[in-house]
Design a protein around this motif. Structure first.
Motif, PDB file in Angstrom:
ATOM      1  N   THR A  29       0.810  -1.216   0.000  1.00 13.73           N
ATOM      2  CA  THR A  29       0.000   0.000   0.000  1.00 13.73           C
ATOM      3  C   THR A  29       0.844   1.266   0.000  1.00 13.73           C
ATOM      4  O   THR A  29       0.325   2.342  -0.256  1.00 13.73           O
ATOM      5  CB  THR A  29      -0.940   0.023   1.212  1.00 13.73           C
ATOM      6  N   ALA A  30       2.136   1.148   0.299  1.00 14.43           N
ATOM      7  CA  ALA A  30       3.034   2.298   0.292  1.00 14.43           C
ATOM      8  C   ALA A  30       4.474   1.798   0.205  1.00 14.43           C
ATOM      9  O   ALA A  30       4.800   0.744   0.740  1.00 14.43           O
ATOM     10  CB  ALA A  30       2.842   3.133   1.542  1.00 14.43           C
ATOM     11  N   VAL A  31       5.319   2.569  -0.472  1.00 14.25           N
ATOM     12  CA  VAL A  31       6.722   2.198  -0.625  1.00 14.25           C
ATOM     13  C   VAL A  31       7.580   3.377  -0.161  1.00 14.25           C
ATOM     14  O   VAL A  31       7.633   4.408  -0.822  1.00 14.25           O
ATOM     15  CB  VAL A  31       7.054   1.854  -2.095  1.00 14.25           C
ATOM     16  N   PRO A  32       8.239   3.245   0.990  1.00 12.70           N
ATOM     17  CA  PRO A  32       9.098   4.326   1.469  1.00 12.70           C
ATOM     18  C   PRO A  32      10.388   4.371   0.648  1.00 12.70           C
ATOM     19  O   PRO A  32      10.884   3.343   0.191  1.00 12.70           O
ATOM     20  CB  PRO A  32       9.376   3.952   2.919  1.00 12.70           C
ATOM     21  N   ALA A  33      10.929   5.573   0.461  1.00 15.71           N
ATOM     22  CA  ALA A  33      12.165   5.739  -0.310  1.00 15.71           C
ATOM     23  C   ALA A  33      12.880   7.002   0.158  1.00 15.71           C
ATOM     24  O   ALA A  33      12.428   7.674   1.082  1.00 15.71           O
ATOM     25  CB  ALA A  33      11.852   5.804  -1.800  1.00 15.71           C
ATOM     26  N   ILE A  34      13.980   7.311  -0.517  1.00 15.25           N
ATOM     27  CA  ILE A  34      14.764   8.499  -0.206  1.00 15.25           C
ATOM     28  C   ILE A  34      14.815   9.355  -1.468  1.00 15.25           C
ATOM     29  O   ILE A  34      15.285   8.900  -2.520  1.00 15.25           O
ATOM     30  CB  ILE A  34      16.183   8.113   0.263  1.00 15.25           C
ATOM     31  N   LYS A  35      14.314  10.592  -1.353  1.00 15.39           N
ATOM     32  CA  LYS A  35      14.202  11.463  -2.525  1.00 15.39           C
ATOM     33  C   LYS A  35      15.525  11.657  -3.245  1.00 15.39           C
ATOM     34  O   LYS A  35      15.576  11.614  -4.473  1.00 15.39           O
ATOM     35  CB  LYS A  35      13.655  12.841  -2.121  1.00 15.39           C
ATOM     36  N   ALA A  36      16.588  11.890  -2.506  1.00 17.98           N
ATOM     37  CA  ALA A  36      17.883  12.179  -3.135  1.00 17.98           C
ATOM     38  C   ALA A  36      18.360  11.015  -4.001  1.00 17.98           C
ATOM     39  O   ALA A  36      18.915  11.226  -5.086  1.00 17.98           O
ATOM     40  CB  ALA A  36      18.922  12.511  -2.067  1.00 17.98           C
ATOM     41  N   ILE A  37      18.133   9.794  -3.545  1.00 18.56           N
ATOM     42  CA  ILE A  37      18.555   8.626  -4.333  1.00 18.56           C
ATOM     43  C   ILE A  37      17.676   8.473  -5.569  1.00 18.56           C
ATOM     44  O   ILE A  37      18.174   8.226  -6.666  1.00 18.56           O
ATOM     45  CB  ILE A  37      18.560   7.354  -3.475  1.00 18.56           C
ATOM     46  N   LEU A  38      16.364   8.641  -5.410  1.00 16.77           N
ATOM     47  CA  LEU A  38      15.472   8.562  -6.564  1.00 16.77           C
ATOM     48  C   LEU A  38      15.865   9.608  -7.606  1.00 16.77           C
ATOM     49  O   LEU A  38      15.945   9.314  -8.800  1.00 16.77           O
ATOM     50  CB  LEU A  38      14.019   8.776  -6.137  1.00 16.77           C
ATOM     51  N   ALA A  39      16.134  10.831  -7.156  1.00 13.47           N
ATOM     52  CA  ALA A  39      16.471  11.916  -8.072  1.00 13.47           C
ATOM     53  C   ALA A  39      17.834  11.712  -8.723  1.00 13.47           C
ATOM     54  O   ALA A  39      18.022  12.027  -9.897  1.00 13.47           O
ATOM     55  CB  ALA A  39      16.439  13.249  -7.333  1.00 13.47           C
ATOM     56  N   ALA A  40      18.794  11.164  -7.973  1.00 14.63           N
ATOM     57  CA  ALA A  40      20.125  10.936  -8.525  1.00 14.63           C
ATOM     58  C   ALA A  40      20.119   9.851  -9.593  1.00 14.63           C
ATOM     59  O   ALA A  40      20.893   9.895 -10.546  1.00 14.63           O
ATOM     60  CB  ALA A  40      21.100  10.555  -7.410  1.00 14.63           C
ATOM     61  N   ARG A  41      19.239   8.883  -9.473  1.00 13.96           N
ATOM     62  CA  ARG A  41      19.209   7.751 -10.392  1.00 13.96           C
ATOM     63  C   ARG A  41      18.228   7.926 -11.537  1.00 13.96           C
ATOM     64  O   ARG A  41      18.263   7.165 -12.501  1.00 13.96           O
ATOM     65  CB  ARG A  41      18.857   6.481  -9.614  1.00 13.96           C
ATOM     66  N   SER A  42      17.312   8.902 -11.433  1.00 11.80           N
ATOM     67  CA  SER A  42      16.295   9.040 -12.465  1.00 11.80           C
ATOM     68  C   SER A  42      15.989  10.509 -12.747  1.00 11.80           C
ATOM     69  O   SER A  42      15.537  11.227 -11.863  1.00 11.80           O
ATOM     70  CB  SER A  42      15.012   8.329 -12.008  1.00 11.80           C
ATOM     71  N   PRO A  43      16.202  10.951 -13.993  1.00  9.98           N
ATOM     72  CA  PRO A  43      15.842  12.327 -14.331  1.00  9.98           C
ATOM     73  C   PRO A  43      14.341  12.594 -14.182  1.00  9.98           C
ATOM     74  O   PRO A  43      13.932  13.716 -13.901  1.00  9.98           O
ATOM     75  CB  PRO A  43      16.269  12.477 -15.787  1.00  9.98           C
ATOM     76  N   VAL A  44      13.536  11.564 -14.359  1.00  9.31           N
ATOM     77  CA  VAL A  44      12.087  11.723 -14.196  1.00  9.31           C
ATOM     78  C   VAL A  44      11.768  12.048 -12.742  1.00  9.31           C
ATOM     79  O   VAL A  44      11.031  12.993 -12.449  1.00  9.31           O
ATOM     80  CB  VAL A  44      11.344  10.450 -14.661  1.00  9.31           C
ATOM     81  N   PHE A  45      12.324  11.277 -11.808  1.00  3.87           N
ATOM     82  CA  PHE A  45      12.109  11.581 -10.393  1.00  3.87           C
ATOM     83  C   PHE A  45      12.736  12.923 -10.027  1.00  3.87           C
ATOM     84  O   PHE A  45      12.190  13.662  -9.212  1.00  3.87           O
ATOM     85  CB  PHE A  45      12.662  10.470  -9.493  1.00  3.87           C
ATOM     86  N   ARG A  46      13.882  13.257 -10.614  1.00  2.57           N
ATOM     87  CA  ARG A  46      14.525  14.537 -10.307  1.00  2.57           C
ATOM     88  C   ARG A  46      13.594  15.692 -10.649  1.00  2.57           C
ATOM     89  O   ARG A  46      13.394  16.608  -9.857  1.00  2.57           O
ATOM     90  CB  ARG A  46      15.837  14.677 -11.081  1.00  2.57           C
ATOM     91  N   ARG A  47      13.002  15.641 -11.842  1.00  4.51           N
ATOM     92  CA  ARG A  47      12.069  16.703 -12.235  1.00  4.51           C
ATOM     93  C   ARG A  47      10.818  16.696 -11.366  1.00  4.51           C
ATOM     94  O   ARG A  47      10.300  17.746 -11.010  1.00  4.51           O
ATOM     95  CB  ARG A  47      11.695  16.557 -13.705  1.00  4.51           C
ATOM     96  N   MET A  48      10.332  15.501 -11.057  1.00  3.92           N
ATOM     97  CA  MET A  48       9.112  15.397 -10.262  1.00  3.92           C
ATOM     98  C   MET A  48       9.325  15.910  -8.842  1.00  3.92           C
ATOM     99  O   MET A  48       8.476  16.592  -8.288  1.00  3.92           O
ATOM    100  CB  MET A  48       8.631  13.938 -10.222  1.00  3.92           C
ATOM    101  N   LEU A  49      10.462  15.579  -8.237  1.00  3.67           N
ATOM    102  CA  LEU A  49      10.682  15.892  -6.829  1.00  3.67           C
ATOM    103  C   LEU A  49      11.350  17.237  -6.575  1.00  3.67           C
ATOM    104  O   LEU A  49      11.131  17.847  -5.534  1.00  3.67           O
ATOM    105  CB  LEU A  49      11.521  14.781  -6.186  1.00  3.67           C
ATOM    106  N   TYR A  50      12.171  17.695  -7.515  1.00  2.00           N
ATOM    107  CA  TYR A  50      12.899  18.938  -7.307  1.00  2.00           C
ATOM    108  C   TYR A  50      12.556  19.995  -8.340  1.00  2.00           C
ATOM    109  O   TYR A  50      13.189  21.042  -8.396  1.00  2.00           O
ATOM    110  CB  TYR A  50      14.414  18.669  -7.295  1.00  2.00           C
ATOM    111  N   GLY A  51      11.534  19.723  -9.135  1.00  2.00           N
ATOM    112  CA  GLY A  51      11.077  20.696 -10.127  1.00  2.00           C
ATOM    113  C   GLY A  51      10.078  21.652  -9.507  1.00  2.00           C
ATOM    114  O   GLY A  51      10.143  21.995  -8.324  1.00  2.00           O
TER     115      GLY A  51
END
Length: 117
Positions: A28-50
Motif C-alpha cells: 500500500t506504500a513504498v518508502p524511499a529516499i528522494k535524493a537517491i530517486l532523483a540521482a538515479r532518475s531524471p524523471v524523479f529529479r524533475r518530479m521531486l525537485y522541479g
C-alpha cells in the motif's frame, strides 16, 4: 526503512485497466529516499525537485503514482540496488540462483534506470 525515508510512493492503479489484478495488492506504500530517486532518475529529479507544489517545503512527501504497489516496490528496489533479487524470489524461490544468473535483471547502461522522459 521508514525511519530514514523522506518520501512515500503510494500506488494508485488505474481503475480503467480491465486486466488489473491489483485489487489484492498487499503493498500500500513504498518508502524511499528522494535524493537517491532523483540521482538515479531524471524523471524523479524533475518530479521531486522541479516546480511541483507538493514537494516544496515538505519534509516527508507522499506521491501517488498510477502503478501497482508491487511495481513501485520493484522500481525502488532497482533504483537503489541495480538488481531485482526479489523478482527472482517470487519466480523461483531462490535469491541469486547461481545456475541461472541470466534471469537477474540488472542495469547494464551507464546512465542509471528510469531515464525516459
Amino acid at each position: 526503512d521508514e525511519d530514514i525515508s523522506d518520501i512515500t510512493l503510494v500506488p494508485e492503479p488505474s481503475t480503467s485497466n480491465e486486466n488489473s489484478s491489483n485489487n489484492n495488492d498487499p503493498v500500500t506504500a513504498v518508502p524511499a529516499i528522494k535524493a537517491i530517486l532523483a540521482a538515479r532518475s531524471p524523471v524523479f529529479r524533475r518530479m521531486l525537485y522541479g516546480e511541483f507544489r507538493e514537494t516544496h517545503g515538505a519534509e516527508n512527501v507522499e506521491v501517488k503514482l498510477d502503478y501497482s504497489g508491487r511495481v513501485l516496490q520493484l522500481l525502488v528496489e532497482f533504483i537503489f540496488t541495480d538488481k531485482l533479487d526479489s523478482l527472482n524470489i517470487a519466480s523461483n524461490g531462490v535469491v541469486g540462483n547461481s545456475s541461472n544468473n541470466s534471469s537477474t535483471a540488472t542495469n547494464s547502461g551507464g546512465g542509471g534506470p528510469c531515464t525516459a522522459a
